[in-house]
Write an enzyme that holds these catalytic residues in place. Structure first.
Site, mmCIF file in Angstrom:
data_model
loop_
_atom_site.group_PDB
_atom_site.id
_atom_site.type_symbol
_atom_site.label_atom_id
_atom_site.label_comp_id
_atom_site.label_asym_id
_atom_site.label_seq_id
_atom_site.Cartn_x
_atom_site.Cartn_y
_atom_site.Cartn_z
ATOM 1 N N SER A 171 5.794 -6.701 -8.173
ATOM 2 C CA SER A 171 6.958 -6.795 -7.287
ATOM 3 C C SER A 171 7.006 -8.209 -6.731
ATOM 4 O O SER A 171 6.046 -8.968 -6.858
ATOM 5 C CB SER A 171 6.757 -5.785 -6.152
ATOM 6 O OG SER A 171 7.548 -6.099 -5.030
ATOM 7 N N TYR A 212 2.454 -1.206 0.471
ATOM 8 C CA TYR A 212 3.178 -1.556 -0.763
ATOM 9 C C TYR A 212 2.743 -2.950 -1.231
ATOM 10 O O TYR A 212 2.413 -3.146 -2.414
ATOM 11 C CB TYR A 212 4.689 -1.531 -0.498
ATOM 12 C CG TYR A 212 5.545 -1.717 -1.739
ATOM 13 C CD1 TYR A 212 5.819 -0.654 -2.592
ATOM 14 C CD2 TYR A 212 6.096 -2.964 -2.045
ATOM 15 C CE1 TYR A 212 6.614 -0.822 -3.725
ATOM 16 C CE2 TYR A 212 6.887 -3.150 -3.173
ATOM 17 C CZ TYR A 212 7.141 -2.066 -4.014
ATOM 18 O OH TYR A 212 7.926 -2.246 -5.132
HETATM 19 P P1 NDP Z 1 12.763 4.676 -8.565
HETATM 20 O O1 NDP Z 1 12.528 5.348 -7.253
HETATM 21 O O2 NDP Z 1 14.113 4.665 -9.151
HETATM 22 O O3 NDP Z 1 11.742 5.224 -9.657
HETATM 23 C C1 NDP Z 1 10.421 5.532 -9.346
HETATM 24 C C2 NDP Z 1 9.852 6.279 -10.516
HETATM 25 O O4 NDP Z 1 8.477 6.587 -10.256
HETATM 26 C C3 NDP Z 1 10.557 7.590 -10.758
HETATM 27 O O5 NDP Z 1 10.701 7.791 -12.138
HETATM 28 C C4 NDP Z 1 9.625 8.621 -10.154
HETATM 29 O O6 NDP Z 1 9.763 9.870 -10.828
HETATM 30 C C5 NDP Z 1 8.270 7.987 -10.429
HETATM 31 N N1 NDP Z 1 7.238 8.416 -9.473
HETATM 32 C C6 NDP Z 1 7.147 8.135 -8.155
HETATM 33 N N2 NDP Z 1 6.083 8.739 -7.624
HETATM 34 C C7 NDP Z 1 5.472 9.409 -8.622
HETATM 35 C C8 NDP Z 1 4.318 10.245 -8.712
HETATM 36 N N3 NDP Z 1 3.548 10.528 -7.643
HETATM 37 N N4 NDP Z 1 3.997 10.787 -9.906
HETATM 38 C C9 NDP Z 1 4.758 10.535 -10.996
HETATM 39 N N5 NDP Z 1 5.849 9.754 -10.983
HETATM 40 C C10 NDP Z 1 6.200 9.213 -9.804
HETATM 41 O O7 NDP Z 1 12.246 3.178 -8.310
HETATM 42 P P2 NDP Z 1 12.326 1.854 -9.199
HETATM 43 O O8 NDP Z 1 12.810 2.129 -10.547
HETATM 44 O O9 NDP Z 1 12.988 0.850 -8.358
HETATM 45 O O10 NDP Z 1 10.774 1.468 -9.224
HETATM 46 C C11 NDP Z 1 9.991 1.454 -10.409
HETATM 47 C C12 NDP Z 1 8.847 0.480 -10.211
HETATM 48 O O11 NDP Z 1 9.368 -0.824 -10.021
HETATM 49 C C13 NDP Z 1 7.982 0.783 -8.994
HETATM 50 O O12 NDP Z 1 6.639 0.497 -9.293
HETATM 51 C C14 NDP Z 1 8.513 -0.187 -7.962
HETATM 52 O O13 NDP Z 1 7.556 -0.493 -6.989
HETATM 53 C C15 NDP Z 1 8.819 -1.378 -8.851
HETATM 54 N N6 NDP Z 1 9.729 -2.344 -8.282
HETATM 55 C C16 NDP Z 1 11.031 -2.033 -7.974
HETATM 56 C C17 NDP Z 1 11.877 -3.006 -7.490
HETATM 57 C C18 NDP Z 1 13.312 -2.766 -7.183
HETATM 58 O O14 NDP Z 1 13.967 -3.673 -6.655
HETATM 59 N N7 NDP Z 1 13.865 -1.613 -7.485
HETATM 60 C C19 NDP Z 1 11.406 -4.389 -7.243
HETATM 61 C C20 NDP Z 1 10.025 -4.587 -7.598
HETATM 62 C C21 NDP Z 1 9.247 -3.608 -8.095
HETATM 63 P P3 NDP Z 1 9.747 11.288 -10.039
HETATM 64 O O15 NDP Z 1 10.526 11.116 -8.797
HETATM 65 O O16 NDP Z 1 10.338 12.255 -11.021
HETATM 66 O O17 NDP Z 1 8.291 11.581 -9.808
#
Ligand code: NDP
Length: 249
Positions: free
Chosen positions: A139, A152
């Protein structure tokens, strides 16, 4: 192009049912990889699996057993495992003094410990395949600080160091391990942040040289590059995909 061709390769994308994970999974599928995606939400899993012709795996990555079972099931259902994308992540935004230990652990377990456990479980499969690729998602908080991201930021800083350690250890197995550091990408995670932090949208627009939020499809190209032969001499890096956010002074 053969350099980026993923035909015959099998990939597991954690959190591949939405947001950035789905954007990367779409890139890998377009390059020819067979895919498994994992998340907790059955409906989101089913929709993404249908769109990608992927195997859907229900897993809670904060649970070690569930995380290991996800990797084994992916390898078994796909017949092999060449690529692991550790993307699942979460955030709880508040001032450091307001976190409970449970909240700290939830963020660390989801974002950092799960990447270690999944990589640990994937290692023998990647070895068996003669090598492989691990892509970890960091990130801007792998680089910068902010008042509301204590766990985070710690988890995303940790992802970069985990990436470097695994890259050094597993280079001998022809396994390349790299991190991607997304800028501000429009997903469910940041839609919540926009509600929590009123000035966020204006800050992102002002600070990002590209002049826009990223979209999940912006991460597809880097996912293909870091999963393909094109990156065979690239390991231990942390590559921003941020529209220039991290270089703006
Ligand atoms: P979303 O909330 O859209 O997606 C998060 C994903 O992680 C979902 O598919 C969710 O699936 C899964 N997830 C979360 N917790 C769990 C768990 N305990 N077990 C299994 N799956 C889990 O967020 P983003 O797409 O934005 O984020 C994806 C990654 O990118 C993360 O690591 C985030 O920190 C990183 N990121 C995002 C940024 C942004 O601007 N959006 C910037 C920098 C980094 P489900 O809910 O079905 O479990």
């Amino acid at each position: 192009m053969e350099l980026f061709d993923l035909k015959g390769k099998a990939a597991l994308v954690t959190g591949g049912n939405g947001g950035i994970g789905l954007g990367m999974a779409q890139g890998l599928a377009a390059a020819g990889a067979k895919l498994a995606i994992a998340g907790r939400d059955k409906a989101k899993n089913a929709a993404a699996a249908k769109a990608l012709s992927a195997v859907a795996l229900e897993a809670d990555l904060t649970d070690e057993k569930s995380c290991r079972a996800m990797v084994e099931e992916a390898a078994q259902k796909l017949g092999r495992l060449d690529i692991l994308v550790n993307n699942a992540g979460t955030n709880i935004r508040k001032r450091p003094e307001e976190y409970s230990l449970e909240e700290w652990k939830l963020v660390m377990d989801t974002n950092l410990t799960s990447a270690f456990v999944a990589s640990h479980a994937a290692y023998p499969h990647l070895q068996r395949a003669g090598g492989g690729k691990i892509v970890n998602i960091g990130s801007m908080m792998s680089i910068f600080g902010a008042a509301f991201v204590a766990p985070y930021g710690a988890s995303k800083g940790g992802i970069v160091q985990l990436t470097r350690a695994l890259a050094c250890a597993w280079a001998k197995d022809n396994i390349q391990v790299n991190a991607v550091l997304p800028g501000w990408i429009d997903t469910a995670l940041t839609q919540r942040a926009r509600k929590d932090i009123p000035a966020l949208n204006e800050n992102v627009m002002r600070r990002t040289p590209a002049g826009r939020w990223g979209v999940p499809a912006d991460l597809a190209g880097i996912a293909v590059f870091l999963s393909s032969k094109a990156s065979d001499f690239v390991t231990g890096t942390a590559i921003p995909v941020d529209g220039g956010y991290s270089v703006q002074g």
